[in-house]
Write a protein that holds these residues in place. Structure first.
Motif, mmCIF file in Angstrom:
data_model
loop_
_atom_site.group_PDB
_atom_site.id
_atom_site.type_symbol
_atom_site.label_atom_id
_atom_site.label_comp_id
_atom_site.label_asym_id
_atom_site.label_seq_id
_atom_site.Cartn_x
_atom_site.Cartn_y
_atom_site.Cartn_z
ATOM 1 N N VAL A 27 14.563 -2.226 9.414
ATOM 2 C CA VAL A 27 14.203 -3.325 8.512
ATOM 3 C C VAL A 27 13.101 -2.823 7.584
ATOM 4 O O VAL A 27 11.972 -2.593 8.011
ATOM 5 C CB VAL A 27 13.732 -4.569 9.302
ATOM 6 N N THR A 28 13.458 -2.641 6.308
ATOM 7 C CA THR A 28 12.506 -2.050 5.363
ATOM 8 C C THR A 28 11.284 -2.926 5.134
ATOM 9 O O THR A 28 10.181 -2.415 4.956
ATOM 10 C CB THR A 28 13.192 -1.753 4.016
ATOM 11 N N ASP A 29 11.445 -4.240 5.139
ATOM 12 C CA ASP A 29 10.299 -5.135 4.932
ATOM 13 C C ASP A 29 9.271 -5.024 6.055
ATOM 14 O O ASP A 29 8.106 -5.334 5.849
ATOM 15 C CB ASP A 29 10.761 -6.590 4.845
ATOM 16 N N ARG A 32 6.229 -3.178 5.232
ATOM 17 C CA ARG A 32 5.371 -3.717 4.168
ATOM 18 C C ARG A 32 4.825 -5.096 4.459
ATOM 19 O O ARG A 32 3.863 -5.522 3.842
ATOM 20 C CB ARG A 32 6.163 -3.787 2.860
ATOM 21 N N LYS A 33 5.445 -5.824 5.366
ATOM 22 C CA LYS A 33 5.050 -7.211 5.639
ATOM 23 C C LYS A 33 4.846 -7.405 7.134
ATOM 24 O O LYS A 33 5.437 -6.699 7.940
ATOM 25 C CB LYS A 33 6.161 -8.173 5.204
ATOM 26 N N CYS A 38 9.188 -11.349 7.582
ATOM 27 C CA CYS A 38 10.419 -10.616 7.269
ATOM 28 C C CYS A 38 11.631 -11.538 7.416
ATOM 29 O O CYS A 38 11.942 -11.996 8.515
ATOM 30 C CB CYS A 38 10.580 -9.417 8.191
ATOM 31 N N GLU A 40 14.784 -10.965 7.412
ATOM 32 C CA GLU A 40 15.844 -10.492 8.308
ATOM 33 C C GLU A 40 15.521 -10.822 9.768
ATOM 34 O O GLU A 40 16.406 -11.197 10.539
ATOM 35 C CB GLU A 40 16.042 -8.988 8.138
#
Length: 69
Positions: A27-29, A32-33, A38, A40
């Motif tokens: 999960v790319t977010d 960053r978060k 997120c 997802e």
């Protein structure tokens, strides 16, 4: 209702454990978060335990992450 809320809390904890185990590193977010932000992860929690508000899912995931330390 309390029993249903408990199921959400349990699902949040299980998902938090999976995050800590690295099963959600795709999960790319997540890089960053914070996890409760997120989309997802919230969608996954919604899939596992439908019927709650976005805020309740975020709280369950945040509480799960805190409890699984």
């Amino acid at each position: 209702m309390a029993q249903t809320l408990r199921k959400l809390e349990d699902a949040g904890y299980v998902l938090a454990e999976e995050i800590r185990d690295g099963r959600w590193k795709h999960v790319t977010d997540l890089a960053r978060k914070p996890a409760p932000a997120c989309a997802e992860l919230i969608d996954e929690l919604r899939r596992r335990c439908p019927g709650f508000t976005a805020e309740e899912y975020q709280r369950a995931l945040g509480d799960g992450l805190f409890a699984s330390r």
